[in-house]
Design an enzyme around this catalytic site. Structure first.
Site, mmCIF file in Angstrom:
data_model
loop_
_atom_site.group_PDB
_atom_site.id
_atom_site.type_symbol
_atom_site.label_atom_id
_atom_site.label_comp_id
_atom_site.label_asym_id
_atom_site.label_seq_id
_atom_site.Cartn_x
_atom_site.Cartn_y
_atom_site.Cartn_z
ATOM 1 C CG ASN A 13 -1.947 0.952 1.503
ATOM 2 O OD1 ASN A 13 -1.831 2.213 0.449
ATOM 3 N ND2 ASN A 13 -2.936 0.893 1.836
ATOM 4 C CE LYS A 16 -1.791 -0.025 5.817
ATOM 5 N NZ LYS A 16 -1.604 -1.316 6.501
ATOM 6 C CG ASP A 69 -2.291 -5.418 10.278
ATOM 7 O OD1 ASP A 69 -2.000 -5.837 9.019
ATOM 8 O OD2 ASP A 69 -3.212 -6.020 10.628
ATOM 9 N N GLY A 142 -8.883 4.230 1.121
ATOM 10 C CA GLY A 142 -9.501 3.544 2.199
ATOM 11 C C GLY A 142 -10.718 4.109 2.749
ATOM 12 C CG ASP A 144 -8.056 8.668 4.687
ATOM 13 O OD1 ASP A 144 -7.965 7.850 5.632
ATOM 14 O OD2 ASP A 144 -7.166 9.194 3.965
HETATM 15 P P1 IMP Z 1 -4.317 -3.046 6.492
HETATM 16 O O1 IMP Z 1 -3.436 -2.756 7.579
HETATM 17 O O2 IMP Z 1 -3.796 -2.649 5.107
HETATM 18 O O3 IMP Z 1 -4.765 -4.602 6.835
HETATM 19 O O4 IMP Z 1 -5.566 -2.166 6.594
HETATM 20 C C1 IMP Z 1 -7.071 -2.381 6.910
HETATM 21 C C2 IMP Z 1 -7.808 -1.556 6.031
HETATM 22 O O5 IMP Z 1 -8.006 -0.260 6.640
HETATM 23 C C3 IMP Z 1 -7.307 -1.430 4.564
HETATM 24 O O6 IMP Z 1 -8.559 -1.491 3.846
HETATM 25 C C4 IMP Z 1 -6.938 0.062 4.627
HETATM 26 O O7 IMP Z 1 -7.126 0.807 3.347
HETATM 27 C C5 IMP Z 1 -7.735 0.618 5.549
HETATM 28 N N1 IMP Z 1 -6.880 1.790 6.165
HETATM 29 C C6 IMP Z 1 -5.544 1.634 7.083
HETATM 30 N N2 IMP Z 1 -5.442 2.747 7.319
HETATM 31 C C7 IMP Z 1 -6.094 3.414 6.845
HETATM 32 C C8 IMP Z 1 -5.905 5.195 6.783
HETATM 33 O O8 IMP Z 1 -5.349 5.807 7.387
HETATM 34 N N3 IMP Z 1 -7.103 5.755 6.109
HETATM 35 C C9 IMP Z 1 -8.349 5.059 5.348
HETATM 36 N N4 IMP Z 1 -8.211 3.495 5.454
HETATM 37 C C10 IMP Z 1 -7.280 2.959 6.120
#
Ligand code: IMP
Length: 188
Positions: A13, A16, A69, A142, A144
């Site tokens: 990602n 991130k 995560d 995501g 946001d």
């Molecule tokens: P993971 O850590 O990538 O498994 O994140 C879990 C979910 O939360 C994913 O769909 C990410 O896109 C979303 N996510 C994590 N951090 C953020 C953020 O700062 N803003 C928006 N979505 C987030």
């Protein structure tokens, strides 16, 4: 010219990474990107998921590495999607989440940063309380466009200072504090 980095951020990602890079830059830590699709184990614990990912990432990257995560925990859904946030985003998305909610819109974002090198595996967590908006607002990645941090009126996607208050900022601040002083911690 090749840049030298203090450590790497392993993720698929780029959003991130870009946020983490800006945040760690402000603490004087140079973060490189190790683009890598990390396998995610099924677990109810973000910390277990993060520790496993960090070990995997180090075994591939062979350099000090951090992974992150995250989970969005919604009160009225008993913490769902939590550790399943990524899957839920890919399937029902923000529209699906909005359709599930009624009056109680309280939620929190949790971030776990796990660091791994050849000797140390260490995790740092942080949470940010907030609410889920009624409509998607702003352009962002995501969740946001639907997450409104506590004491603000804007979604993450509408803010220009997300990186000064987000769950990611809070976890990386804890991490930086440890990372920059780890020799002193080790000597204690
Ligand atoms: P993971 O850590 O990538 O498994 O994140 C879990 C979910 O939360 C994913 O769909 C990410 O896109 C979303 N996510 C994590 N951090 C953020 C953020 O700062 N803003 C928006 N979505 C987030």
């Amino acid at each position: 010219m090749q840049q030298s980095f203090d450590l790497f951020f392993a993720s698929s990602n780029r959003h991130k990474y870009q946020e983490a890079k800006k945040i760690l830059d402000s603490f004087g830590i140079k973060l490189g990107f190790f683009k890598f699709d990390l396998e995610e184990i099924q677990s109810n614990s973000l910390k277990n998921i993060a520790s496993k990912k960090a070990k995997d990432a180090f075994s591939k990257c062979k350099k000090p590495v951090i992974i992150e995560d995250d989970g969005l925990f919604i009160n009225s859904l008993d913490g769902f999607p939590g550790p399943y946030s990524s899957y839920v985003f890919k399937t029902i998305g923000n529209t699906g989440i909005l359709n599930l909610l009624k009056n109680n819109r309280k939620a929190k974002f949790v971030s776990i940063i796990s660091y791994c090198d050849k000797k140390i595996l260490q995790s740092f967590d942080a949470k940010l309380d907030g609410t889920i908006s009624h409509l998607q607002k702003g352009k962002g990645w995501g969740y946001d466009p639907i997450f409104i941090p506590k004491n603000t009126r804007k979604t993450f996607a509408e803010m220009n200072n997300k990186n000064e208050l987000s769950h990611r900022y809070k976890a990386l601040k804890k991490f930086s504090n440890w990372y920059l002083h780890r020799q002193e911690y080790n000597d204690q």
